[in-house]
Write an enzyme that holds these catalytic residues in place. Structure first.
Site, mmCIF file in Angstrom:
data_model
loop_
_atom_site.group_PDB
_atom_site.id
_atom_site.type_symbol
_atom_site.label_atom_id
_atom_site.label_comp_id
_atom_site.label_asym_id
_atom_site.label_seq_id
_atom_site.Cartn_x
_atom_site.Cartn_y
_atom_site.Cartn_z
ATOM 1 N N LYS A 112 0.837 -0.746 -0.273
ATOM 2 C CA LYS A 112 -0.216 0.230 -0.041
ATOM 3 C C LYS A 112 1.313 1.437 -0.100
ATOM 4 C CE LYS A 112 -4.391 -1.807 1.304
ATOM 5 N NZ LYS A 112 -5.817 -1.696 1.097
ATOM 6 N N LYS A 193 -5.714 -9.832 -6.633
ATOM 7 C CA LYS A 193 -7.629 -10.472 -5.786
ATOM 8 C C LYS A 193 -8.337 -8.818 -6.233
ATOM 9 C CE LYS A 193 -7.026 -7.694 -1.364
ATOM 10 N NZ LYS A 193 -7.193 -7.776 0.386
ATOM 11 N N LYS A 196 -11.435 -3.664 -4.173
ATOM 12 C CA LYS A 196 -12.590 -2.560 -4.380
ATOM 13 C C LYS A 196 -11.894 -1.169 -4.745
ATOM 14 C CE LYS A 196 -12.452 -2.414 1.008
ATOM 15 N NZ LYS A 196 -13.571 -2.796 2.013
HETATM 16 P P1 ATP Z 1 -8.849 -2.533 0.147
HETATM 17 O O1 ATP Z 1 -8.720 -3.870 -1.401
HETATM 18 O O2 ATP Z 1 -9.438 -1.867 -0.489
HETATM 19 O O3 ATP Z 1 -7.211 -2.880 0.481
HETATM 20 P P2 ATP Z 1 -9.527 -5.107 1.189
HETATM 21 O O4 ATP Z 1 -10.573 -5.511 0.260
HETATM 22 O O5 ATP Z 1 -8.684 -6.175 1.869
HETATM 23 O O6 ATP Z 1 -8.905 -3.917 1.568
HETATM 24 P P3 ATP Z 1 -11.586 -5.302 3.532
HETATM 25 O O7 ATP Z 1 -12.532 -4.486 2.689
HETATM 26 O O8 ATP Z 1 -11.297 -4.840 5.129
HETATM 27 O O9 ATP Z 1 -9.736 -4.828 2.769
HETATM 28 O O10 ATP Z 1 -11.845 -6.907 3.619
HETATM 29 C C1 ATP Z 1 -12.657 -7.487 4.504
HETATM 30 C C2 ATP Z 1 -12.361 -8.626 4.191
HETATM 31 O O11 ATP Z 1 -12.223 -9.716 3.012
HETATM 32 C C3 ATP Z 1 -10.842 -9.589 4.501
HETATM 33 O O12 ATP Z 1 -11.035 -10.615 5.912
HETATM 34 C C4 ATP Z 1 -10.451 -9.496 3.955
HETATM 35 O O13 ATP Z 1 -8.908 -10.494 3.319
HETATM 36 C C5 ATP Z 1 -11.374 -10.926 2.613
HETATM 37 N N1 ATP Z 1 -11.037 -9.955 1.171
HETATM 38 C C6 ATP Z 1 -11.161 -8.787 0.414
HETATM 39 N N2 ATP Z 1 -11.414 -8.921 -0.785
HETATM 40 C C7 ATP Z 1 -11.025 -10.482 -1.235
HETATM 41 C C8 ATP Z 1 -10.560 -11.189 -1.546
HETATM 42 N N3 ATP Z 1 -10.800 -10.337 -3.417
HETATM 43 N N4 ATP Z 1 -10.591 -12.734 -1.373
HETATM 44 C C9 ATP Z 1 -10.843 -13.131 -0.363
HETATM 45 N N5 ATP Z 1 -10.814 -12.604 0.583
HETATM 46 C C10 ATP Z 1 -11.193 -10.840 0.571
#
Ligand code: ATP
Ligand code: LTN
Length: 328
Positions: A112, A193, A196
């Site tokens: 990040k 991955k 968002k």
């Molecule tokens: P950013 O992408 O902005 O870094 P994030 O989506 O990783 O944010 P959160 O929104 O806090 O962060 O994620 C919430 C939960 O969802 C976490 O446990 C994360 O591991 C899971 N998560 C997020 N994106 C994925 C994905 N693509 N696949 C599986 N799990 C996910």
């Protein structure tokens, strides 16, 4: 021992199916297995600049999604992190336990901060606050996506270090990482991955996307060179990702999905995939629309914060006492 689960999703962008599969869906299932604390880590979201109006809105939206997806606010505390001041306080205390070297090895920070000029100090200390979130509630299990494994390891290290130094204060938590769907990848690129934060909106499906848009995004999803619907992350990462999504949304096992589409091309597979996703999201979207602007949601969050604070304040007090901070 009864299990105690704690987890949260940051209000830093609109929720996509990666977060739903990797996190929210699991939260809903865990209600049957123990005591749950599901919160919204808004203090984590502000480690990168957020538009105030959007942050406020997204926080409500996310809380509404927790409920719409099936978390029962009558049984479990749903709350905003910033409504329980103990998080920030224990976060500071955990910073005093964390070493600069171990914090510097956190890959999420490296990702990040890479190439950015003015990265906040809080983005660096973020994992100490996450440790506080977990330790305040004596969580035994923390359901997260694969990307949070390292932060969980650090939480365990900090808890153990504190306990060894000052006497047993914290429960050392276990990470819970599901096998299928731990890492949902982008529809445009199976090597990164689904996130968002990705500027390309076709790379993810949002929980609020309309059926038409969901169909369009899946029809555009990248696939692999040969034409078979086969699960093999080595040679067919794009299709394997879509198979996992299908599996989760349909409830079919991976093998069943492969069998179901045997001898069929990608066209039909993507069409059916879009339909199972649309069908599953429909009731969630309806319930969401009912509650997102309701006063009931305010009441749920207020009550959740009160319940959470009771548990959190007690742990905070024990930690302060153990360290020798003067209590009156
Ligand atoms: P950013 O992408 O902005 O870094 P994030 O989506 O990783 O944010 P959160 O929104 O806090 O962060 O994620 C919430 C939960 O969802 C976490 O446990 C994360 O591991 C899971 N998560 C997020 N994106 C994925 C994905 N693509 N696949 C599986 N799990 C996910
Ligand atoms: N760091 C997590 C969000 C998060 C969290 C937590 C998850 C903050 N505090 C405590 C589980 C438990 C993320 O980026 N997804």
């Amino acid at each position: 021992m009864t299990k105690r689960f704690l987890s949260g999703i940051k209000p830093s962008g609109d929720l996509n199916i990666g977060g739903y599969i990797g996190a929210l869906r699991q939260f809903v299932q865990l209600q049957e297995e123990g005591e749950c604390f599901f919160f919204i880590p808004d203090l984590h979201a502000i480690t990168v600049a957020q538009d105030p109006k959007e942050l406020r809105e997204r926080s409500r939206q996310l809380a509404a999604f927790y409920i719409a997806a099936g978390i029962d606010p009558e049984r479990n505390a749903i709350f905003m992190q910033s409504h329980v001041p103990a998080h920030a306080e224990l976060g500071w205390i955990m910073e005093t336990q964390a070493h600069f070297g171990e914090m510097s090895r956190m890959t999420q920070f490296k990702d990040k901060s890479a190439g950015k000029d003015n990265v906040s100090a809080a983005l660096f200390t973020y994992p100490a606050l996450m440790a506080a979130d977990i330790l305040l509630y004596g969580a035994t299990h923390v359901p997260v996506g694969d990307d949070q494994k390292q932060h969980l390891e650090l939480t365990r290290d900090l808890a153990t270090r504190f306990n060894n130094r000052y006497g047993k204060t914290f429960v050392v938590p276990e990470p819970m990482i599901q096998e299928v769907g731990a890492r949902v990848m982008g529809l445009d690129d199976p090597s990164s991955k689904m996130s968002k934060s990705n500027p390309n909106a076709s790379s993810y499906i949002l929980l609020l996307d309309e059926p038409k848009l969901i169909r369009k995004k899946f029809s555009r999803a990248v696939t692999d060179s040969d034409m078979s619907v086969r699960y093999d992350w080595e040679t067919k990462p794009a299709v394997s990702n879509l198979i996992e999504i299908f599996s989760v949304f349909s409830g079919m096992g991976i093998g069943e999905v492969e069998k179901h589409f045997e001898g069929q091309g990608y066209g039909n597979f993507k069409k059916e995939l879009a339909e199972v996703v649309v069908e599953k999201l429909d009731p969630i979207q309806q319930k969401y629309a009912e509650i997102v602007h309701s006063e009931e949601l305010d009441r749920i969050l207020r009550r959740g914060a009160e319940q959470a604070a009771q548990v959190a304040n007690e742990t905070l007090r024990s930690a302060k006492d153990a360290m020798g901070l003067l209590l009156l």
